[in-house]
Design a protein around this motif. Sequence first.
Motif, PDB file in Angstrom:
ATOM      1  N   GLY A 204       0.824  -1.217   0.000  1.00 19.04           N
ATOM      2  CA  GLY A 204       0.000   0.000   0.000  1.00 19.04           C
ATOM      3  C   GLY A 204       0.850   1.256   0.000  1.00 19.04           C
ATOM      4  N   ALA A 205       2.102   1.121   0.450  1.00 17.03           N
ATOM      5  CA  ALA A 205       2.987   2.286   0.501  1.00 17.03           C
ATOM      6  C   ALA A 205       3.717   2.499  -0.814  1.00 17.03           C
ATOM      7  N   TYR A 206       3.615   1.520  -1.715  1.00 17.21           N
ATOM      8  CA  TYR A 206       4.301   1.643  -3.012  1.00 17.21           C
ATOM      9  C   TYR A 206       3.454   2.489  -3.943  1.00 17.21           C
ATOM     10  N   ASN A 207       4.013   3.582  -4.353  1.00 17.27           N
ATOM     11  CA  ASN A 207       3.201   4.557  -5.071  1.00 17.27           C
ATOM     12  C   ASN A 207       4.018   5.168  -6.203  1.00 17.27           C
ATOM     13  N   PRO A 208       4.264   4.394  -7.273  1.00 16.02           N
ATOM     14  CA  PRO A 208       5.124   4.937  -8.326  1.00 16.02           C
ATOM     15  C   PRO A 208       4.456   6.073  -9.072  1.00 16.02           C
ATOM     16  N   PHE A 209       5.291   6.996  -9.535  1.00 12.16           N
ATOM     17  CA  PHE A 209       4.781   8.106 -10.349  1.00 12.16           C
ATOM     18  C   PHE A 209       4.688   7.602 -11.787  1.00 12.16           C
ATOM     19  N   ILE A 210       3.465   7.395 -12.264  1.00 16.22           N
ATOM     20  CA  ILE A 210       3.308   6.670 -13.525  1.00 16.22           C
ATOM     21  C   ILE A 210       3.523   7.528 -14.757  1.00 16.22           C
ATOM     22  N   TYR A 211       3.573   8.836 -14.590  1.00 19.17           N
ATOM     23  CA  TYR A 211       3.736   9.677 -15.776  1.00 19.17           C
ATOM     24  C   TYR A 211       5.166  10.175 -15.954  1.00 19.17           C
ATOM     25  N   PHE A 212       6.103   9.462 -15.297  1.00 17.93           N
ATOM     26  CA  PHE A 212       7.483   9.970 -15.366  1.00 17.93           C
ATOM     27  C   PHE A 212       7.998  10.046 -16.786  1.00 17.93           C
ATOM     28  N   ARG A 213       7.425   9.256 -17.706  1.00 20.33           N
ATOM     29  CA  ARG A 213       7.879   9.274 -19.088  1.00 20.33           C
ATOM     30  C   ARG A 213       7.458  10.547 -19.811  1.00 20.33           C
ATOM     31  N   PHE A 214       6.370  11.128 -19.332  1.00 20.28           N
ATOM     32  CA  PHE A 214       5.758  12.178 -20.124  1.00 20.28           C
ATOM     33  C   PHE A 214       6.143  13.536 -19.560  1.00 20.28           C
TER      34      PHE A 214
END
Lengths: 394, 427
Positions: free
Chosen positions: B417-427
């Motif tokens: 639950g603490a894992y929270n990747p930033f999914i738009y890092f590519r953009f």
Amino acid sequence: MQTENTKGLANYILIFGFLIVVTLPMVFTLIHKQEDISSREKRKLAPLPAFSFDEFWDGAYQQKFSQFYQDHFGFRQKILSGAREFRRGAWNKSLSRNVIYGDDEWMYFNIDGTLHDYTGYYTQNSQDSSLWLQGLDIKNRWLAQLGVRYLLVPIPGKMNVYPEHLPARVRDAAGESRLQAFRAELKDSDLEDVVLDLLPTLRKVKNETQVYFKTDTHWNEDGAFIVYQAIMDKLSHWFDDIEPVTPNMIDRGSRMKMGDIAIADGAKAGEMEQTDTLTINNRCANEQSTKVAEFTKTPAYQANPKHLPRANGCTSKKIRALVVNDSFGAYIRKFLSDSFEEVIFMHYYELFDMKSFIEEFDPDVFIDLRAERRFHYLLGTDERMQSELETGKY
Amino acid sequence: MLYCISVSWLFGLLLDNAKNQATKLRRLWFAISLLIAPLFVYKYLNFVTDNLNLILGDNELDISTLHLPIGISFFTFQALSYLVDVYRSPGTAQRSVLNLGLYISLFPQLIAGPIVRYHEISRQLIERVTSKSLFASGVERFIYGLAKKVLIANPLGQIADIAFSLPADSLGVTAAWIGITCYALQIYFDFSGYSDMAIGLGRMFGFKFSENFNYPYVSRSIREFWRRWHISLSTWFRDYVYIPLGGNRTAGWRVTRNLLIVFVLCGFWHGASWNFLIWGLLHGVFLALERSSFGRLLDAIPAFFQHCYVLIVVLVGWVFFRSTDLNQSLDYLSQLVQISKSFTVSPAIAIEMDAQFWFAITVGCFFSLPIFQKTSHWIQSNVLASSSTNMNTMIAIGKSTMLLILIFPIVFEIASGAYNPFIYFRF
């Protein structure tokens, strides 16, 4: 007596084991130097909040502290690595809710409602695809008034190109996606020629050439080149002077790549995917494109100053193109750069706000490369364009 | 909570010092109203004003949203239990405000129960035994509770959340049944998991809290269900509301009235909404029916059908309990009986039915039945009792090791639950 002793040993094991698990991460949190950025999660970690009574009473301090603890609890990286391995081994499930594991190491990204779209949730719930044609028609006619041909290229999502690697529960839940609904509306309409449907092409070639990365959302360089060829083929019906990059002008190499889905999944440095690289022999365009400073004057840039358009091209070529693209543009730009006299690549802006820029640049064609999960955004009707078309005042 | 402790302590002493029964009774009622007042203001005032506004047709009564103090229903009921117990047993008032504060604010069960009654715990507040084996047994119980919550309730809750968030048209009959089954298991393993953790934590500190759940889904009547579900609440209502109202020692219609009053209050105790009221009323009505000829008919039918009856009533009740409003409840119920439609599982649910879901629902169904408990008792009395000391040693150490190993998946699931990747890092 002996039974008591042996039971005592079991009790000691349980008590000490439990206390270690409960206390060690907390102690480690206190003594360990806090990191500011998580390279694994590609984000800034929550800082230790400064205490204030105001924030304490309204609960904001507790919330911030909770975020801080979530980001900094002891052995976090090791526990997250363990969690990733556990979830993968036990449930075939990623640590990230956005990542879906397929078979044969294929991974899919569920962002911007990709999965909902794949299952037909949006088309079932009052997404009126017939209005899209109206939006497309207005955009097409508005650009035609400026003397520009419009080509919409919706980029099929990985789930639609490679559904066979999805988990069965997802594959079996497939419905009519927005793109499929749009294709159905488009069929036999006057606007069919404005749209380049890539899905049949990509599905046809995928058995011979892998066109998307296994661990990334996007197409690979082969996929990009196939799409480029399809675009050039389409443009060759509109313009006589198209001189595309051909396969015999390409050199092949290979490299290791960690895809964006693998990164979101928390993959380790060693978990990379081998992929082919395609290099154009004797490029006529520059290696690096140049920033288009004039664009800073437009309202479009003022509204979204993050990305400045970039220009490239070959002086020996004839056609001028304006290409709007997202992250899928990464591998196709080099081929497009070598195919036009001048080409400008830009991120998404309100088309109407780019009017003066378009007039100044005077492109022959406007290519709209749009990822499937976002393509429906550009099909809305811009009332300003509609008003110009109706009144005839440009 | 400090207010609650102060009022209880002061009025406990005043009740003990009252010169006659009438004064004592007046003081008791006054103290009860003082304790109920904050609960009413924090939990029910918005509900009352919203409904008054509806009736009056304007929005003149505007109460800004109040944050509900955590555990207020539990600690208020514990305070009430204290005062009623002191009223009933003179000379039992707690002289030490610290001991009374400990009783009301006892952290292991403060948030989610079980509701501890004063007469059960008064002695333990002063003298309690702590030992290595009690601590270990508390750890064992705590780990079981946490495993129930994290490994079973949470994954099933995700499916239930999706089912209850879908528009009724997109749900369909199969997904509706999957959703409500998941919710039934979620609420059981969530709540009983918290109770296990509270009981376990209590044991670590030398407190012995009463059991709160006893395999409620094996019940053959709603009456039996309430002897197995949230036992501390049902016995609280029985002892402090139902019996004072006359219980079942009055005329038939009064018993029905008493049951309905108790279960309407029980519904409202869970939350201030019409849905909770209907949930309580539904249980009250079936409890009343079971006291009539319907109950005799029920006794005569095979056990399988008795189980089916209980499960259907309980599941229908959970629809009201889980829904946000009456419209959603009715829409959901209509999907449960929509047998003319396709039996295909709604895609939104189907895509979530992964290996973790199948694990949780299988283990959840298994552990909602007393099979494991009965088997381990049988092994205990028939195998281990006659085993050698060495064998018992090995088994005890093996059990401790297994429990410690069980902590790892629990920690991993919590940490995820603490894992929270930033999914738009590519953009």
